[in-house]
Enzyme design. Sequence first.
Site, PDB file in Angstrom:
ATOM      1  N   LYS A 294       0.757  -1.180   0.161  1.00 32.73           N
ATOM      2  CA  LYS A 294      -0.019  -0.049   0.207  1.00 32.73           C
ATOM      3  C   LYS A 294       0.891   1.255   0.128  1.00 32.73           C
ATOM      4  CE  LYS A 294      -3.640   2.551   2.529  1.00 32.73           C
ATOM      5  NZ  LYS A 294      -4.753   2.567   3.576  1.00 32.73           N
ATOM      6  N   LYS A 347      -2.257  -1.482  -3.787  1.00 38.28           N
ATOM      7  CA  LYS A 347      -3.229  -0.496  -3.788  1.00 38.28           C
ATOM      8  C   LYS A 347      -2.243   0.750  -3.791  1.00 38.28           C
ATOM      9  CE  LYS A 347      -6.006   1.897  -0.512  1.00 38.28           C
ATOM     10  NZ  LYS A 347      -6.674   1.956   0.673  1.00 38.28           N
TER      11      LYS A 347
HETATM   12  C1  PBG Z   1      -7.343   3.631   5.246  1.00 37.50           C
HETATM   13  C2  PBG Z   1      -7.844   3.331   3.983  1.00 37.50           C
HETATM   14  C3  PBG Z   1      -7.594   4.268   2.923  1.00 37.50           C
HETATM   15  C4  PBG Z   1      -8.162   3.753   1.750  1.00 37.50           C
HETATM   16  C5  PBG Z   1      -8.572   2.350   2.109  1.00 37.50           C
HETATM   17  N1  PBG Z   1      -8.111   2.437   3.588  1.00 37.50           N
HETATM   18  C6  PBG Z   1      -6.886   5.631   3.010  1.00 37.50           C
HETATM   19  C7  PBG Z   1      -5.836   6.100   3.426  1.00 37.50           C
HETATM   20  O1  PBG Z   1      -4.791   5.141   3.607  1.00 37.50           O
HETATM   21  O2  PBG Z   1      -5.490   7.230   3.729  1.00 37.50           O
HETATM   22  C8  PBG Z   1      -8.222   4.541   0.700  1.00 37.50           C
HETATM   23  C9  PBG Z   1      -9.207   4.034  -0.298  1.00 37.50           C
HETATM   24  C10 PBG Z   1      -9.372   4.771  -1.658  1.00 37.50           C
HETATM   25  O3  PBG Z   1      -8.906   5.774  -1.618  1.00 37.50           O
HETATM   26  O4  PBG Z   1     -10.282   4.517  -2.412  1.00 37.50           O
HETATM   27  N2  PBG Z   1      -6.974   2.571   6.250  1.00 37.50           N
END
Ligand code: PBG
Length: 425
Positions: A294, A347
């Site tokens: 991520k 991601k």
């Molecule tokens: C946070 C989380 C995020 C997303 C999913 N879980 C945002 C972040 O890490 O700040 C982002 C998903 C998206 O942008 O569609 N645990």
Amino acid sequence: MASTIVNMPLNVGTIKGLDCLSHGKFNANALPIRPSVSSLPHRRMVVVKASTNDGPIKKLGMSDAECEAAVVAGNIPEAPPVPPIPASPAGTPVGTSVDIRSRPRRNRRSPVLRSAFQETSLSPANFVYPLFIHEGEEDTPIGAMPGCYRLGWRHGLVEEVAKARDVGVNSIVLFPKVPDALKSPTGDEAYNDNGLVPRTIRLLKDKYPDLIIYTDVALDPYSSDGHDGIVREDGVIMNDETVHQLCKQAVSQARAGADVVSPSDMMDGRVGAIRSALDAEGFQHVSIMSYTAKYASSFYGPFREALDSNPRFGDKKTYQMNPANYREALIELRTDESEGADILLVKPGLPYLDVVRLLRDNSPLPIAAYQVSGEYSMIKAGGVLKMIDEQKVMLESLMCLRRAGADIILTYFALQAARCLCGEK
Ligand code: PBG
């Protein structure tokens, strides 16, 4: 010979090609095999039988021997003439044929050939539908994500899940918008068994026992600092103390009926710790989808607006990965695999196709890709401004994630794309 496909809504085909859309509806008569359909309660069954030629032989006059004799004697029956060579426009250069043996275009020359040789398929069964929920009764539109809402957990959500199931999307992931008054520096609301997420899981499982519910494991929706972990006075995100909270959160979600818990926090060692915590409570059957790679991405902007979960200060770069890094994803892969992850997630999605492929080639585990909020919003915006064809770009982007190696895709387009694939829109 009969093959059986169970548990598929009748109107859902596994669409192999984007091409299929232009082919219109599936035409059973055009195939040498005839599908016959019978339905069972809650299950549909498609039985495909090879046609058998056991009817009486038709008599049209001459016997086979007489026909052969006629041909041998030179009485050739009529058939259509050799087709004419199609004309080229005046001025087309002549005698310019190039001496090449390999012509890849031969396999692309008709829709039937293209669909026969298509390497990747896209089906509603590949989608996981992320849904935003809140305590309200109304569904509140999310400004930066046209078509997405914070759904009322009791009504709007249940209706949206029903719509998704109608077109073959039977997996969802829940993201809660938590009231500010319930947020705290340690995010303890995350493991309140009567909190929004566990309550919603119980309601959904009661209505749809076979729905697959993924949950997000991270503190940010519950943290008064808007971070995924506990923040020390000097701004440091505390790893092991956060993992302790995440374990409690995952167990609370599993107790409510979650099928797959998905740590998206990027703390070190959380997969193994969550596995142990789940097992200790008797949840050996609950899966872990780890956000393996991520990245600290600006593509999450619209999501943070949706949940009002922007970090109150600083950024997430001390736990999420540097977008410049590729090899580092292998380190995360190895730890997640050894700690017992069941699914590995990358991601964002489209800007990180190389990382999807890297994980695909280096692990036998299923790979998930998350087409995040910013990717969704860009396609929507381009469509609204008539700069791109929204539907075609949507389907192409999803197909590309599959081609790169994703088994499943978390996408806000899940319902819209599944409807397209079913020929509904
Ligand atoms: C946070 C989380 C995020 C997303 C999913 N879980 C945002 C972040 O890490 O700040 C982002 C998903 C998206 O942008 O569609 N645990």
